[in-house]
Design an enzyme around this catalytic site. Sequence first.
Site, mmCIF file in Angstrom:
data_model
loop_
_atom_site.group_PDB
_atom_site.id
_atom_site.type_symbol
_atom_site.label_atom_id
_atom_site.label_comp_id
_atom_site.label_asym_id
_atom_site.label_seq_id
_atom_site.Cartn_x
_atom_site.Cartn_y
_atom_site.Cartn_z
ATOM 1 N N HIS A 25 0.830 -1.197 0.000
ATOM 2 C CA HIS A 25 0.000 0.000 0.000
ATOM 3 C C HIS A 25 0.866 1.250 0.000
ATOM 4 O O HIS A 25 2.098 1.187 -0.096
ATOM 5 C CB HIS A 25 -0.984 -0.023 1.178
ATOM 6 N N HIS A 28 3.990 1.545 2.441
ATOM 7 C CA HIS A 28 5.232 0.933 1.979
ATOM 8 C C HIS A 28 5.880 1.805 0.903
ATOM 9 O O HIS A 28 7.108 1.949 0.849
ATOM 10 C CB HIS A 28 4.966 -0.455 1.391
ATOM 11 N N CYS A 133 0.833 -12.406 18.481
ATOM 12 C CA CYS A 133 0.032 -11.894 17.364
ATOM 13 C C CYS A 133 0.598 -12.463 16.072
ATOM 14 O O CYS A 133 1.746 -12.170 15.704
ATOM 15 C CB CYS A 133 0.068 -10.363 17.327
ATOM 16 N N CYS A 136 1.608 -9.683 13.195
ATOM 17 C CA CYS A 136 2.915 -9.005 13.222
ATOM 18 C C CYS A 136 4.014 -9.928 13.728
ATOM 19 O O CYS A 136 5.161 -9.506 13.885
ATOM 20 C CB CYS A 136 2.863 -7.728 14.053
ATOM 21 N N CYS A 151 -4.123 -7.125 19.799
ATOM 22 C CA CYS A 151 -2.813 -6.600 19.406
ATOM 23 C C CYS A 151 -2.865 -5.085 19.305
ATOM 24 O O CYS A 151 -3.799 -4.533 18.704
ATOM 25 C CB CYS A 151 -2.394 -7.209 18.067
ATOM 26 N N HIS A 154 -2.421 -4.346 15.182
ATOM 27 C CA HIS A 154 -3.431 -4.810 14.233
ATOM 28 C C HIS A 154 -4.836 -4.878 14.824
ATOM 29 O O HIS A 154 -5.798 -5.115 14.093
ATOM 30 C CB HIS A 154 -3.035 -6.193 13.700
ATOM 31 N N LYS A 301 -3.591 4.413 11.196
ATOM 32 C CA LYS A 301 -2.478 3.987 10.355
ATOM 33 C C LYS A 301 -3.000 3.255 9.128
ATOM 34 O O LYS A 301 -3.872 2.402 9.209
ATOM 35 C CB LYS A 301 -1.546 3.073 11.149
ATOM 36 N N LYS A 304 -2.294 -3.089 5.715
ATOM 37 C CA LYS A 304 -2.941 -4.201 5.037
ATOM 38 C C LYS A 304 -3.830 -4.992 5.978
ATOM 39 O O LYS A 304 -4.828 -5.566 5.566
ATOM 40 C CB LYS A 304 -1.879 -5.147 4.451
#
Length: 692
Positions: A25, A28, A133, A136, A151, A154, A301, A304
């Site tokens: 996305h 990155h 998790c 991650c 988490c 996420h 944030k 994905k």
Amino acid sequence: MPGSSAARGRFYITTPIYYPNDRLHIGHTYTTVAADALARYHRLRGDDTWFLTGTDEHGQKIERAARKAGKEPLEYIDPIVEATKELWRRLHISYDDFIRTTEPRHERRVQQIFQRLYEQGDIYKGVYEGLYCTACEAYYTEAELLDGGRCPVHEAPVERLQEESYFFRLSKYAQPLLEHIERHPEFVQPPSRRNEVVAFIRQGLQDLSVSRTSFRWGIPVPFDPDHVVYVWIDALANYITALGWPDGELYRRFWPADVHLIGKDILRFHAIIWPALLMALGEPLPRCVYGHGWLLIDGGKIGKSRAGGQVIDPVQLIDKYGVDPVRYFLLREVPFGDDGSYSEEALVRRFNADLANDLGNLAWRTTGMIQRFLDGRIPEPPGAASDGVLAAAARATAERVERAMAGFDLPAALQAIWDLIGRANKYIDEQAPWALRRAGDRERLEAVLYDVAETARVVGVLLSPFLVETPQRLWSQLGLGPEYRPASWQQGLAWGQLPGGARVVRDQPLFPRIPGDEPAREGGVVPTAGDGTGGPVAGRSAPGAAAAGRPGGAGAGIRPSAEPTPAADPASGPASSRPGPDGASDPVTIDDFARLELRTARVVKAEKHPRADRLLRLEVDLGHERRQIVAGIAAHYRPEELVGKTVIVVANLRPRVIRGVESQGMVLAAEDGQGLALLTTDRPIAEGSRIR
């Protein structure tokens, strides 16, 4: 300065290696474009540069996703990795190496690292139990979790795992890490991230689980095949395995890295675990770990897998706006090191305000004046006839850019370049080349236009690390040809290289404004006196006045946005302006008139409307941009009669689609019993000049 490589004459920069569980996305993209700009800058400066990126391809998440898709892990990963490489190709990412953690060169060296650490006692066997998790691939304490045992990154539920594991003695290296950071405060940047790392270490470090038995998709531990090497050694080691650690030529040439550029969410892994592993191996530590902020949408944030996270596809943005506008927005809009907000509206504002109005305006005005006043040829370097103002500004700008890049402050570097662009545009207004031409002061006219054109050339050099297509287009417009490229940063910035006699190429504006930009118009700059080719500054956004009316007698509806209704036919006048019984319209105030932006334009193309016999489609040059206008004048003018003609257009009305073709302005005309006549000027005048 943390980013300086002058002492060594080389520069090694890395991005994180990205996890290929889905397409990448815009977050990155931000990291990778920033790293690319730094790598391009150091190459241009003559530093021996190496830029590494890649993909982290092992782990339970990949194994589960592949199983769910009915594929083997590598079969599942390969298309995603190819999509990643294609994205980097579209963005012109100039990496020197792309490491995949499934490559034999990486796996072999990871096993070698694990074996060495085990043999020297830095890795031992134990049992791990904790909250894990999968998304991650990290363990968390109860205190670190969100409400409901989720988490913190996420926002997904974590699992409680217990398994046999090998551990790395991370606690052993807590004090050496603190001492290293104290001796080298530039090691973790920006300072806020350094403070975070120091505080975390002082809380006490626990030994780290570095193997797993709960999944098989990983590199086998060389002396215990029931275990696979976990991410902390597998993924983090890529920065040296890609160079051929421990004795490869690239490793000897480039290690230690000058900067690991990462997102702040993986700061602890890179600023604590990775340097501790290097200490255990007896290898030098990287010179800087730079943890930049996040791109946020509505305060959250971009990601994905973040719950409720929004994914912005960079490929779609490139297709819509082009590669350089996307690169520019990411590098300019986000404060490096801090969080920044993403919105497509902000991208469009940057496009119109900075790229179209400022940079595009400078190039279009400069080439326009040289074409009109000097027969299209760059004058000879002026020598003593120059006042040196722009040369001094260019030198000062280069110094500002170098300081900013040494500290990884890319937005500050771009701000410095845009200040130079603004100074050049202001210099045009101050020196008024059109007035010099009327006064017959040829020597001063040539000196001014040379200095402005040379500033534009230097701007291209300064922009080369950041924008990948625009500098060459700019140099080509200045007559330097498609092959021109400075041999180095220093050579490119040396003043006076633009050759006299080169013919400018004035084809298309660098960045035509995006129509219908409501946010940009609301925040635009009111035009000021002194256009580069004879009138007010062309190309700056005027406040968004509502359309004063539909097309009048002659026709063209200006910048309409919908098919005209019978009551507002493009060949009829606006209802509010039709004369009353006494032949006069209602009076208007000077403020009413001031809302209209009337400018001169040169017709560069004219053709029949594809769906209406009485309409023509015109392409007009407004000095800073070209626009399309639909005009109801086919009964009065043949298309070939209009090319080259100067017309008057209303330039600040909203776009409108007329019979399927968007019209972005209105040409003015008068009509009497003899027919219709387009309004023009009584002498040749520069395109884009303001009607007062």
